[in-house]
Design an enzyme around this catalytic site. Structure first.
Site, PDB file in Angstrom:
ATOM      1  N   LYS A  50      34.310  44.075  44.022  1.00 24.11           N
ATOM      2  CA  LYS A  50      34.240  43.285  42.463  1.00 24.11           C
ATOM      3  C   LYS A  50      32.900  43.104  42.316  1.00 24.11           C
ATOM      4  O   LYS A  50      32.524  42.933  41.147  1.00 24.11           O
ATOM      5  CB  LYS A  50      34.996  42.081  42.771  1.00 24.11           C
ATOM      6  CG  LYS A  50      34.520  40.926  44.062  1.00 24.11           C
ATOM      7  CD  LYS A  50      33.357  40.232  43.368  1.00 24.11           C
ATOM      8  CE  LYS A  50      33.002  39.365  44.445  1.00 24.11           C
ATOM      9  NZ  LYS A  50      31.605  38.553  44.456  1.00 24.11           N
ATOM     10  N   THR A  57      33.718  36.830  39.047  1.00 25.75           N
ATOM     11  CA  THR A  57      32.119  37.414  39.183  1.00 25.75           C
ATOM     12  C   THR A  57      31.886  38.215  37.819  1.00 25.75           C
ATOM     13  O   THR A  57      30.577  38.470  37.651  1.00 25.75           O
ATOM     14  CB  THR A  57      32.182  38.361  40.229  1.00 25.75           C
ATOM     15  OG1 THR A  57      32.984  37.621  41.406  1.00 25.75           O
ATOM     16  CG2 THR A  57      30.780  38.543  40.819  1.00 25.75           C
TER      17      THR A  57
END
Ligand SMILES: NC(=O)C1=CN([C@@H]2O[C@H](COP(=O)(O)OP(=O)(O)OC[C@H]3O[C@@H](n4cnc5c(N)ncnc54)[C@H](O)[C@@H]3O)[C@@H](O)[C@H]2O)C=CC1
Ligand SMILES: O=C(CO)COP(=O)(O)O
Length: 316
Positions: free
Chosen positions: A181, A238
Site C-alpha cells: 500500500k 495512506t
C-alpha cells in the site's frame, strides 16, 4: 507476559504510549538521550511517555521480554535482528514495520524466522498513524500469527479499549498488504501533486490494489487478508491522507519539489523490491514498476503516466 518495543521512532513511541496506558512496557531506542531527558521522541513531538514506560539503551536487556514489538524501518530490521546476541526461543517477535527487505526480497516474518528460528513471528499492521494511536484515537489493526494459541494471546495482550486487534493466521498477506500500500500511496501522491485529478487517483488505487492482490496471491497470501485492514484498509488511509509520509513523498515528486531525505518513506525501497519480484516471477506489476523508477529519478511523473496509459488495452 512482559512487553518491549524495539525502536524509538514515531511508531515505536506511539505503541509504547498506547500500551503504557494499561501496563508496564520497556522501550528500547538506539539513541536514548532525548527520550531519557524529555520522555519524548523527536519523531513524535508533543507526545510524552507515561510513567509505566521504562526507557533503555540496552538492547539485550530489552530483548529478554516475552513479547518484542519490532518498530524500526523495514530496511533496518535485519541489522536490528543481527544485534540481538541471544537466541529468543519461544519469544513472540511482532513485526510492526511495513515493507519488503531489498537485500533478501522477503517480508519481516521471513527475516525473523531466518535470524531467530526458535521465536514465534507475528505481524501487527493496518491503518494507523502514530499520532492517532498516541492520542488514544480509535484504531483497528490486524495481528497475524501462524501459531493460533500464541496469536490469541498476543491479541489479548496488545489490544486496549481503543486499539482493537483482529486476528489472522495469514502473515504473508498481512505483511504484503502493509508493504505494497505504501508503493501505491507514492503513486497517488504523485498523481495529485502533478494535478492529474481525483479520478486518476481512484484508478491508481483500484489498479494498484489489483497488483497487491496479484503479487500476494502468487506469494501464498489469502485474498480476504488483502481486502481487510492490512490491505484495503491501509491503502485507503495512506492514499488519501497527507498524514502519510509515502503520500507526501509522492506529492513532492508530482510537484517537482525536494523531499527531506531523513523522513522514513518505506514505499520507495518496497517498490524496487516489488519490481524485482515482478521480473523474477514474470508477473506484471506496472504501477509498482513505475513507482520504482519514479522514486529513483529514472522517470518523470509525465513519463510514468504515459507508461501506464500506453499499455495495451485489456480485460479488467
Ligand atoms: N509512523 C507511523 O504512523 C507508522 C509507522 N509504521 C511503520 O513503523 C516502522 C517504523 O516507522 P516510524 O517509527 O514511523 O519511523 P521513524 O522515522 O519515525 O523512526 C524510525 C526510528 O528507527 C530508528 N532506527 C533506524 N535504524 C535503526 C537501527 N538499525 N536500529 C535501531 N533503531 C533504528 C531511528 O533512529 C528512528 O528513531 C516503518 O516500517 C513504518 O512503516 C507503521 C504504522 C504507522
Ligand atoms: O503506515 C502508515 C499508516 O497506516 C503510516 O504511513 P506512512 O509511513 O506513509 O506515514
Amino acid at each position: 507476559m512482559s512487553i518491549a518495543v524495539l525502536g524509538g521512532g514515531a511508531f515505536g513511541t506511539a505503541l509504547a504510549v498506547a500500551l503504557g496506558r494499561k501496563r508496564a512496557v520497556t522501550l528500547w531506542a538506539r539513541d536514548v538521550t532525548g527520550l531519557h531527558d524529555t520522555r519524548q521522541s523527536p519523531r513524535l513531538p508533543g507526545v510524552t511517555l507515561p510513567d509505566a514506560v521504562t526507557v533503555t539503551g540496552d538492547l539485550n536487556e530489552a530483548a529478554s521480554r516475552d513479547t518484542l514489538l519490532l518498530s524500526v524501518p523495514m530496511q533496518q530490521l535485519s541489522t536490528l535482528l543481527d544485534r540481538i546476541a541471544t537466541p529468543l526461543d519461544g519469544h513472540a517477535l511482532v513485526a510492526c514495520c511495513k515493507g519488503i527487505d531489498l537485500a533478501e526480497g522477503v517480508g519481516p516474518s521471513a527475516l525473523i524466522a531466518r535470524h531467530q528460528p526458535g521465536a514465534v513471528p507475528a505481524v501487527l499492521t493496518g491503518p494507523s498513524f502514530a499520532g492517532d494511536i498516541a492520542r488514544g484515537l480509535p484504531t483497528a489493526l490486524t495481528l497475524a500469527c501462524g501459531d493460533e494459541p500464541r496469536g490469541r494471546a498476543l491479541q489479548e495482550q496488545l489490544s486496549t479499549p481503543v486499539l482493537r486487534l483482529y486476528r489472522s493466521d495469514d502473515m504473508i498477506g498481512a505483511e504484503l498488504g502493509g508493504a505494497l500500500k505504501n508503493v501505491i500511496a507514492i503513486a497517488c501522491g504523485a498523481c495529485i501533486g502533478a494535478g492529474l485529478g481525483d479520478s486518476a487517483r481512484a484508478a491508481l488505487m483500484t489498479r494498484g490494489f489489483a497488483e497487491m492482490m496479484r503479487l500476494s496471491a502468487r506469494l501464498g497470501a489469502r485474498p480476504e487478508t488483502l481486502t481487510g485492514l492490512s490491505g484495503l484498509g491501509d491503502l485507503t488511509l495512506t492514499c488519501t491522507s497527507d498524514g502519510s509520509r509515502n503520500y507526501r513523498f509522492g506529492l513532492a515528486l508530482g510537484r517537482g519539489e525536494d523531499f527531506d531525505p531523513s523522513v522514513t518513506v518505506e514505499g520507495a525501497a518496497t517498490a524496487r523490491a516489488a519490481a524485482r519480484l515482478s521480473t523474477e516471477l514474470d508477473l506484471p506489476l506496472p504501477v509498482c514498476s513505475v513507482v520504482a523508477d519514479l522514486s529513483q529519478g529514472r522517470l518523470t511523473v509525465r513519463q510514468a503516466m504515459d507508461t501506464l496509459l500506453s499499455r495495451p488495452l485489456k480485460d479488467e
